[in-house]
Design an enzyme around this catalytic site. Structure first.
Site, PDB file in Angstrom:
ATOM      1  N   ARG A 152      -1.981 -33.197   6.284  1.00 35.21           N
ATOM      2  CA  ARG A 152      -0.595 -32.878   6.620  1.00 35.21           C
ATOM      3  C   ARG A 152      -0.229 -33.396   8.004  1.00 35.21           C
ATOM      4  O   ARG A 152      -1.049 -33.348   8.919  1.00 35.21           O
ATOM      5  CB  ARG A 152      -0.400 -31.354   6.580  1.00 35.21           C
ATOM      6  N   LYS A 174      -3.502 -18.095   3.360  1.00 35.72           N
ATOM      7  CA  LYS A 174      -2.458 -17.438   2.558  1.00 35.72           C
ATOM      8  C   LYS A 174      -2.195 -18.195   1.256  1.00 35.72           C
ATOM      9  O   LYS A 174      -2.105 -17.589   0.190  1.00 35.72           O
ATOM     10  CB  LYS A 174      -1.153 -17.337   3.361  1.00 35.72           C
ATOM     11  N   ARG A 177      -8.618 -29.880   7.203  1.00 38.05           N
ATOM     12  CA  ARG A 177      -7.905 -29.544   5.968  1.00 38.05           C
ATOM     13  C   ARG A 177      -7.327 -30.782   5.285  1.00 38.05           C
ATOM     14  O   ARG A 177      -6.600 -31.563   5.888  1.00 38.05           O
ATOM     15  CB  ARG A 177      -6.774 -28.567   6.297  1.00 38.05           C
ATOM     16  N   ARG A 194       8.473 -14.790   9.466  1.00 36.39           N
ATOM     17  CA  ARG A 194       7.659 -15.237  10.592  1.00 36.39           C
ATOM     18  C   ARG A 194       8.245 -14.771  11.917  1.00 36.39           C
ATOM     19  O   ARG A 194       7.673 -15.064  12.967  1.00 36.39           O
ATOM     20  CB  ARG A 194       7.645 -16.758  10.613  1.00 36.39           C
TER      21      ARG A 194
HETATM   22  P1  ADP Z   1       1.161 -23.103   8.267  1.00 43.76           P
HETATM   23  O1  ADP Z   1       1.208 -21.666   7.847  1.00 43.76           O
HETATM   24  O2  ADP Z   1      -0.112 -23.797   7.913  1.00 43.76           O
HETATM   25  O3  ADP Z   1       1.577 -23.363   9.685  1.00 43.76           O
HETATM   26  P2  ADP Z   1       3.452 -23.638   6.544  1.00 43.76           P
HETATM   27  O4  ADP Z   1       3.301 -24.608   5.450  1.00 43.76           O
HETATM   28  O5  ADP Z   1       3.614 -22.210   6.206  1.00 43.76           O
HETATM   29  O6  ADP Z   1       2.206 -23.914   7.458  1.00 43.76           O
HETATM   30  O7  ADP Z   1       4.678 -24.049   7.485  1.00 43.76           O
HETATM   31  C1  ADP Z   1       4.803 -25.335   8.035  1.00 43.76           C
HETATM   32  C2  ADP Z   1       5.979 -25.383   8.984  1.00 43.76           C
HETATM   33  O8  ADP Z   1       7.198 -25.082   8.272  1.00 43.76           O
HETATM   34  C3  ADP Z   1       5.948 -24.375  10.129  1.00 43.76           C
HETATM   35  O9  ADP Z   1       5.188 -24.826  11.232  1.00 43.76           O
HETATM   36  C4  ADP Z   1       7.448 -24.256  10.457  1.00 43.76           C
HETATM   37  O10 ADP Z   1       7.907 -25.351  11.201  1.00 43.76           O
HETATM   38  C5  ADP Z   1       8.090 -24.331   9.085  1.00 43.76           C
HETATM   39  N1  ADP Z   1       8.256 -22.972   8.513  1.00 43.76           N
HETATM   40  C6  ADP Z   1       7.649 -22.491   7.395  1.00 43.76           C
HETATM   41  N2  ADP Z   1       8.016 -21.219   7.167  1.00 43.76           N
HETATM   42  C7  ADP Z   1       8.871 -20.866   8.165  1.00 43.76           C
HETATM   43  C8  ADP Z   1       9.585 -19.689   8.510  1.00 43.76           C
HETATM   44  N3  ADP Z   1       9.497 -18.559   7.769  1.00 43.76           N
HETATM   45  N4  ADP Z   1      10.383 -19.712   9.605  1.00 43.76           N
HETATM   46  C9  ADP Z   1      10.501 -20.812  10.358  1.00 43.76           C
HETATM   47  N5  ADP Z   1       9.837 -21.952  10.103  1.00 43.76           N
HETATM   48  C10 ADP Z   1       9.035 -22.003   9.022  1.00 43.76           C
END
Ligand code: ADP
Ligand code: ZN
Length: 206
Positions: free
Chosen positions: A149, A13, A121, A87
């Site tokens: 990360r 994404k 990654r 999400r």
């Molecule tokens: P990825 O899509 O690679 O898991 P992100 O960078 O989008 O990573 O998100 C990392 C973390 O941030 C998630 O595992 C969660 O803990 C938190 N997070 C991000 N977006 C949301 C969301 N919309 N709702 C709840 N937690 C979120």
């Protein structure tokens, strides 16, 4: 254009958002990036979010919803791409109440491929580009240092995938029902996937 980018962690994404940004005037809103930025600056929001992120769990809806509402309120451009939000169904309903969405792009990729991608990654400290640490020792764009990360370890990855299937996948039906869902096969190179995205946007938007 107001887009939601939907897909498992590691589906690409963020990479596609960066490509889209180069061709369309859109704000890229990544909730994960906002949390990581807050964490780096030791804000209360960052410290609270870290508990969940390290465990591969979702940050509570209320925190995320308020943060997104705030971000959308302060946007300087018209269109946006939401990356990593919504999400949960609860978040999607909240979003419905604050703005109109033109389309949802679903990036479809297998769990096996996700695990492979996330365990290799690396992210550039200077420009944020995502790259494969088995293929590059430095950032291919700016020669910056690459880091892994905290949540890209096998245990947390498994938990994030489980959370995706249980809590985020129901959004596919939610947006399909509204006629907003466009699926893109997300295996292949970033450029290959980007041409599929552009095709979707040409056929279905404007
Ligand atoms: P990825 O899509 O690679 O898991 P992100 O960078 O989008 O990573 O998100 C990392 C973390 O941030 C998630 O595992 C969660 O803990 C938190 N997070 C991000 N977006 C949301 C969301 N919309 N709702 C709840 N937690 C979120
Ligand atoms: Zn770089």
């Amino acid at each position: 254009m107001r887009l939601v980018l939907l897909g498992a962690p590691g589906a690409g994404k963020g990479t596609q958002a960066a490509l889209l940004k180069s061709e369309h005037k859109l704000a890229h809103i990544s909730t994960g990036d906002i949390f990581r930025h807050n964490l780096k600056n030791n804000t209360p929001l960052g410290i609270e979010a870290k508990k969940y992120m390290d465990a591969g769990q979702l940050v509570p809806d209320e925190l995320v919803n308020n943060m997104v509402a705030d971000t959308l309120k302060n946007l300087e451009v018209d269109g946006f791409m939401l990356d990593g939000f919504p999400r949960t169904i609860e978040q999607a309903k909240f979003l419905d109440g604050i703005t109109k969405i033109d389309g949802v792009i679903l990036f479809a990729v297998s769990d096996e491929e996700i695990i492979k991608r996330l365990t290799s990654r690396g992210v550039c400290r200077d420009c944020g580009q995502v790259t494969n640490i088995n293929e590059h020792k430095k950032c291919p764009s700016c020669n910056g240092e690459l880091y892994i990360r905290d949540d890209d370890n096998e245990v947390t990855i498994k938990s994030r995938l489980k959370v995706f299937h249980e809590q985020t996948e129901p959004l596919i039906a939610f947006y399909k029902d509204k006629g907003l869902l466009f699926e893109v096969e997300a295996a292949g190179t970033p450029d290959e996937i980007f041409s599929r995205v552009q095709k979707v946007l040409r056929n279905d938007k404007d």
